[in-house]
Structure formats: C-alpha cells, structure tokens
Scaffold this motif. Sequence first.
Motif, PDB file in Angstrom:
ATOM      1  N   PHE B 148      29.418 -46.145   2.282  1.00 46.54           N
ATOM      2  CA  PHE B 148      28.108 -46.297   2.422  1.00 46.54           C
ATOM      3  C   PHE B 148      27.333 -45.098   3.317  1.00 46.54           C
ATOM      4  N   GLN B 149      28.113 -44.444   3.896  1.00 44.67           N
ATOM      5  CA  GLN B 149      27.442 -43.187   4.832  1.00 44.67           C
ATOM      6  C   GLN B 149      26.365 -42.543   4.209  1.00 44.67           C
ATOM      7  N   LYS B 150      26.554 -42.171   2.958  1.00 45.42           N
ATOM      8  CA  LYS B 150      25.507 -41.564   2.402  1.00 45.42           C
ATOM      9  C   LYS B 150      24.023 -42.110   2.256  1.00 45.42           C
ATOM     10  N   PHE B 151      24.001 -43.440   2.382  1.00 47.87           N
ATOM     11  CA  PHE B 151      22.901 -44.124   2.222  1.00 47.87           C
ATOM     12  C   PHE B 151      22.047 -44.097   3.741  1.00 47.87           C
ATOM     13  N   VAL B 152      22.633 -43.715   4.611  1.00 53.83           N
ATOM     14  CA  VAL B 152      21.840 -43.566   5.957  1.00 53.83           C
ATOM     15  C   VAL B 152      22.326 -42.506   6.993  1.00 53.83           C
ATOM     16  N   LYS B 153      21.479 -42.322   7.623  1.00 49.32           N
ATOM     17  CA  LYS B 153      21.399 -41.070   8.826  1.00 49.32           C
ATOM     18  C   LYS B 153      22.407 -41.371   9.844  1.00 49.32           C
ATOM     19  N   ALA B 154      22.247 -42.781  10.340  1.00 55.56           N
ATOM     20  CA  ALA B 154      23.027 -42.836  11.399  1.00 55.56           C
ATOM     21  C   ALA B 154      24.522 -42.790  11.338  1.00 55.56           C
ATOM     22  N   ASP B 155      25.437 -42.279  12.303  1.00 56.03           N
ATOM     23  CA  ASP B 155      26.703 -42.190  12.063  1.00 56.03           C
ATOM     24  C   ASP B 155      27.723 -43.490  12.146  1.00 56.03           C
ATOM     25  N   LEU B 156      27.778 -44.245  11.134  1.00 52.55           N
ATOM     26  CA  LEU B 156      28.430 -45.561  10.787  1.00 52.55           C
ATOM     27  C   LEU B 156      29.633 -45.690  11.803  1.00 52.55           C
ATOM     28  N   LYS B 157      30.595 -44.797  11.788  1.00 53.51           N
ATOM     29  CA  LYS B 157      31.798 -44.729  12.630  1.00 53.51           C
ATOM     30  C   LYS B 157      31.606 -45.054  14.079  1.00 53.51           C
ATOM     31  N   LYS B 158      30.398 -44.539  14.378  1.00 53.47           N
ATOM     32  CA  LYS B 158      30.156 -44.880  16.082  1.00 53.47           C
ATOM     33  C   LYS B 158      29.861 -46.290  16.263  1.00 53.47           C
ATOM     34  N   ILE B 165      22.067 -51.872  14.097  1.00 53.79           N
ATOM     35  CA  ILE B 165      20.986 -50.813  14.391  1.00 53.79           C
ATOM     36  C   ILE B 165      19.996 -50.845  13.208  1.00 53.79           C
ATOM     37  N   PRO B 166      18.844 -50.432  13.513  1.00 54.71           N
ATOM     38  CA  PRO B 166      17.792 -50.217  12.765  1.00 54.71           C
ATOM     39  C   PRO B 166      18.240 -49.053  11.757  1.00 54.71           C
ATOM     40  N   VAL B 167      18.176 -49.059  10.413  1.00 56.71           N
ATOM     41  CA  VAL B 167      18.432 -48.139   9.453  1.00 56.71           C
ATOM     42  C   VAL B 167      17.324 -47.903   8.272  1.00 56.71           C
ATOM     43  N   LYS B 168      17.321 -46.785   7.865  1.00 57.92           N
ATOM     44  CA  LYS B 168      16.306 -46.288   6.797  1.00 57.92           C
ATOM     45  C   LYS B 168      17.316 -46.172   5.548  1.00 57.92           C
ATOM     46  N   ILE B 169      17.412 -47.050   4.559  1.00 61.52           N
ATOM     47  CA  ILE B 169      18.247 -46.923   3.510  1.00 61.52           C
ATOM     48  C   ILE B 169      17.765 -45.945   2.446  1.00 61.52           C
ATOM     49  N   ASN B 170      18.424 -44.784   2.098  1.00 58.94           N
ATOM     50  CA  ASN B 170      17.912 -43.847   1.344  1.00 58.94           C
ATOM     51  C   ASN B 170      16.585 -43.099   1.709  1.00 58.94           C
ATOM     52  N   GLY B 171      16.365 -43.304   2.695  1.00 56.44           N
ATOM     53  CA  GLY B 171      15.135 -42.710   3.401  1.00 56.44           C
ATOM     54  C   GLY B 171      13.926 -43.377   2.660  1.00 56.44           C
ATOM     55  N   SER B 172      14.270 -44.710   2.178  1.00 57.80           N
ATOM     56  CA  SER B 172      13.195 -45.609   1.682  1.00 57.80           C
ATOM     57  C   SER B 172      12.765 -46.784   2.098  1.00 57.80           C
ATOM     58  N   PHE B 173      13.479 -47.420   2.623  1.00 56.89           N
ATOM     59  CA  PHE B 173      13.192 -48.895   3.042  1.00 56.89           C
ATOM     60  C   PHE B 173      13.991 -49.319   4.462  1.00 56.89           C
ATOM     61  N   LEU B 200      19.289 -51.747  -4.528  1.00 53.32           N
ATOM     62  CA  LEU B 200      20.395 -51.373  -3.417  1.00 53.32           C
ATOM     63  C   LEU B 200      22.043 -52.032  -4.188  1.00 53.32           C
ATOM     64  N   TRP B 201      21.778 -53.205  -4.752  1.00 53.99           N
ATOM     65  CA  TRP B 201      23.124 -53.590  -5.245  1.00 53.99           C
ATOM     66  C   TRP B 201      23.556 -52.727  -6.425  1.00 53.99           C
ATOM     67  N   ARG B 202      22.532 -52.272  -7.401  1.00 57.15           N
ATOM     68  CA  ARG B 202      23.029 -51.441  -8.418  1.00 57.15           C
ATOM     69  C   ARG B 202      23.481 -50.134  -7.722  1.00 57.15           C
ATOM     70  N   GLN B 203      22.946 -49.526  -6.718  1.00 51.41           N
ATOM     71  CA  GLN B 203      23.343 -48.441  -6.254  1.00 51.41           C
ATOM     72  C   GLN B 203      24.686 -48.331  -5.643  1.00 51.41           C
ATOM     73  N   LEU B 204      25.068 -49.592  -4.931  1.00 52.62           N
ATOM     74  CA  LEU B 204      26.086 -49.753  -4.368  1.00 52.62           C
ATOM     75  C   LEU B 204      27.356 -49.817  -5.347  1.00 52.62           C
ATOM     76  N   LEU B 205      26.940 -50.543  -6.666  1.00 52.31           N
ATOM     77  CA  LEU B 205      27.912 -50.510  -7.805  1.00 52.31           C
ATOM     78  C   LEU B 205      28.243 -48.894  -8.191  1.00 52.31           C
ATOM     79  N   LEU B 206      27.371 -48.249  -8.059  1.00 53.51           N
ATOM     80  CA  LEU B 206      27.278 -46.871  -8.472  1.00 53.51           C
ATOM     81  C   LEU B 206      28.783 -46.173  -7.825  1.00 53.51           C
ATOM     82  N   GLU B 207      28.558 -46.947  -6.352  1.00 49.64           N
ATOM     83  CA  GLU B 207      29.374 -45.991  -5.329  1.00 49.64           C
ATOM     84  C   GLU B 207      30.793 -46.742  -5.459  1.00 49.64           C
ATOM     85  N   SER B 208      31.218 -47.494  -6.424  1.00 53.71           N
ATOM     86  CA  SER B 208      32.462 -48.128  -6.500  1.00 53.71           C
ATOM     87  C   SER B 208      32.692 -49.474  -5.766  1.00 53.71           C
ATOM     88  N   PHE B 209      31.781 -49.915  -5.056  1.00 57.42           N
ATOM     89  CA  PHE B 209      31.826 -51.045  -4.409  1.00 57.42           C
ATOM     90  C   PHE B 209      31.914 -52.121  -5.599  1.00 57.42           C
TER      91      PHE B 209
END
Lengths: 122, 353
Positions: B148-158, B165-173, B200-209
């Motif tokens: 999921f990391q590629k969808f957001v800027k924030a470092d998820l591991k932290k 946290i507030p995030v912008k997904i794919n820079g769009s919403f 978003l669901w479709r994109q997550l499927l493409l990332e093998s979720f």
Amino acid sequence: MKPQDLKFTKEHEWISRDGTVGISDHAQHELGDVVFVELPKVGVEKAQGSELGVLESVKSVSSVYSPVSGSVAKINDKLVQTPELVNKDPYGEGWIAQLKISDMQQLAALMTYDQYQAFVGK
Amino acid sequence: MPQKTPLYDLHLDNGGRMVEFAGWLMPVQFKGIIEEHNAVRENAGIFDIGHMGQIEVFDKDALQRLVTNDISLLAEWMGQYSFICNEDGTVLDDLIIYRLPDRFLVISNAVNAQNVFEKIKNADPNAAILYETRTAIALQGPLTLERFQKFVKADLKKLKHRQIIPVKINGSFDAVASRSGYSGEDGIELFFDKKAAADLWRQLLLESFEPCGLGSRDTLRIEAALPLYGHEIDAKTTPIDAGFDRFVRFEKGDFSGKEALLEQKKMGASKKLVGFELSGRAVPRQGYDIYSDGKKIGYVTSGTFSPTLKRSIGMGYLFAGTDETAGSPKVAIRDNYFDISFVKLPFYRRPKI
C-alpha cells in the motif's frame, strides 16, 4: 461419474444406479469449504429422506438426506481426513456413502440431471 | 430493504457471494473462506467494511460520560478500544474511538450503529453518522504496508498501532488511515469518501490484494480471539464478564453503566470467557453446550475449523465457579460429545518481526 448418468433430489443429493450418494456441484458451491463430514455407520437402514450424514463447512452445517430407502453398504472413509474432496470432486472422490437400494422405483422417480439443472435455475 | 455499500456492484462482478448481514448486503466470500483466510495470514487481503458505523462526535465531555475507557488519555491522532454500556452495565457496543484535532471518530458495529448514534446524539446534538458520504476498506496481512506504500507519501512503517493519519491517496483524494484491523495481522484501515471506493478497490486488486469476505473476517478474528458483538459480547454480557476490565476506567468519573459494573467488580462476574480446542474436526458453533462429567458448565459463543492451526477451535463462557481444570470437558455437537481442552487465548498470535 458423469452427472448426466445420476439422479438428483430437491435437497441437492445425487445417487447413481449402484446406490452411491453424494452432493451436487451446485450444493458444494453453495456450502463452501467443507471441513468435516459425519458419515453413517455401515449396515444401518436409512429411510428415504432421513439423515444420512452431516457436512460442516467453515460457515454452516447441513444434513445430507438419503435419496432413497436402503441399507448403508459402504462409506467414504477418505472424507474423514480429506473432507475437501466434497468440494474438489463432488461427483467422484467426494462421494459420501453407498446404499443397497431397497426400492428401485424410488430411484426412478428422482430428477434427471437436466431436470435438476432446471430446478436450481441453471 | 437491506443497504448496499458503494462496492456492492463491484463485488458482484468479482464473484462475491452476497448475504444479508446486520441489514447490509455484504460478500461472505469470493474465492473461498480458507483461501482468503490464508491470503491474509501470509500475504494481504482487503475487506469492504463500509457497513460499519462512522460517527463524528464533537463534545468530549459528553463522549467521556458514555464510554467505559478514558478518552482523556487519548492523544490526538490515536485510537483506543472501548465499550459503550447500557445503564445495567451490559454492552451496547464495542468501539474504536479515534481522536482527531477537532472531533472524535467513533467506529461502531453495523448492527449497533443506529443505537449507538442515538445514544451519542442525545448527549451531543452535533454528532453525525456518516453513512451518506463516507465508507471504509480494511487492508490486512503481513504484506499490507509494502503493497500500500506506493499509494501514499507518509511512511506507513512509522505508524504506531491504532495511530491514524490524514493521507492523500494517489495524490487525488483525502482519507484517514489507521494502523489497525480485526484479523490478528498488521494492517491499515482507510476511512474516506464513498465516491472513491470502487476505483480504489480496483487499484488494490491490481496490487495483488486478495478480496476477502465476511467468512474469512470471522475465522481470522476467532483465531485472534477478538470478540464479536452478538457472540462474545451482547446485551446480556458486561465487559467484566468478557474479561475486558482493562478497558473500563472507573477512576475517570461517571459514565453509563459505571454503578452496575462497580457492583459486579465487587461481587465477581457471573461467567468467564474461555478458549478451547477440539479433539476431532467437528465444528463447535454458537449456542452449543459445554459439559463436564455430565453437568452443563457453559456454552459456546463462536467456533470454527481454524485454517491456520488446522483444527477446530472455539470460544465460550463457563459459569462462575467452574473449575476448568477438573473433570473431562466436552462440547455437545448434535448427538455426540467431543472432548475439548481449554487453551490460553488467543489461538493465534502473529510472529514478531
């Protein structure tokens, strides 16, 4: 076994001419992953429509009913360790028990494969 | 008429088998419960949790007087587990409460969302339930952060457990993302605008979720011994019965159910939540009785064949005063009695990395 050679009940069991009983592909699909099969005892008499066994899926439990009257001649012991055969091969290795049929007319009165497919809306 | 989440049509297209659950049409499974379960334990899966209640609350003192946990201990952008109880101490619902800078976001079970909302609304007239505009997706499993990391800027591991946290997904919403879940695995829960759900669901499927349904959500949470409303907790059970005393903060001041719970704390609980394993593969299910030496000692609240442990497991209540080390306990399944052994909960704990 080819499903076209089998007879079917409204409760989704199939039975062959030699008395082998299982559940239909439609039934295994609806049930989902089978994790436990409760088999009948060999030699027990079963009346048509009485409980022959029980299938437990992850989500639910459902009874298998005897499609005809008869005595239990054989049971599929493989299902004790590998109940998933009911899902993988419902018309073959997933058979449940074999009955010695006492009244062949009961068999004749069951649905054909085509009638069953129509019954389940396929 | 049952309600639909914004992903309903997509679930049908993806082979989801839809069932009615708590007034919602939800997928119980896609490929199969065991396959989906294993995907979450080993890789990563996604769950539509748009049926869960999202309630915004603005009056901190009002919320504090309703829930059992102490929200004054909650830092901004953190979440905590809590109960909201009836006056008699029984559970109205279990909740996750997130503290945002200007409000609280309360996540409730679908089945209780309206009741919880009404109770909150009585105390805070500005409270709002967000079904009209918001939805949620849970991403669960050890590979969740990596995928999921590629969808957001924030470092998820932290992110800490239950940090949001507030995030912008794919820079769009915009969304809020919390490190949380209901599977016993690492994961992220996303709360966001309904309109963005299908994309978003479709994109997550493409990332093998792996798309997962309520069936595997249940088997995963049972292995992790996470309670489910209507099973381990309900309007006949208090948090003390269920052994969740640590989420009841008597010292914080008044709250709904406090007197009854204090009384019970003094007198002792009427039952005790336990976990058990079966000797056979038969599946213990809610409502089955537990016996020892011919005497009924309790009952089953949840059970399943555990795909991870490959044996049947269950949770249930033993009546107060039962010595679980004595006798030979059994669970009655149809006409048979199966030997059980009591085990420490949870059944499954994810490996530490």
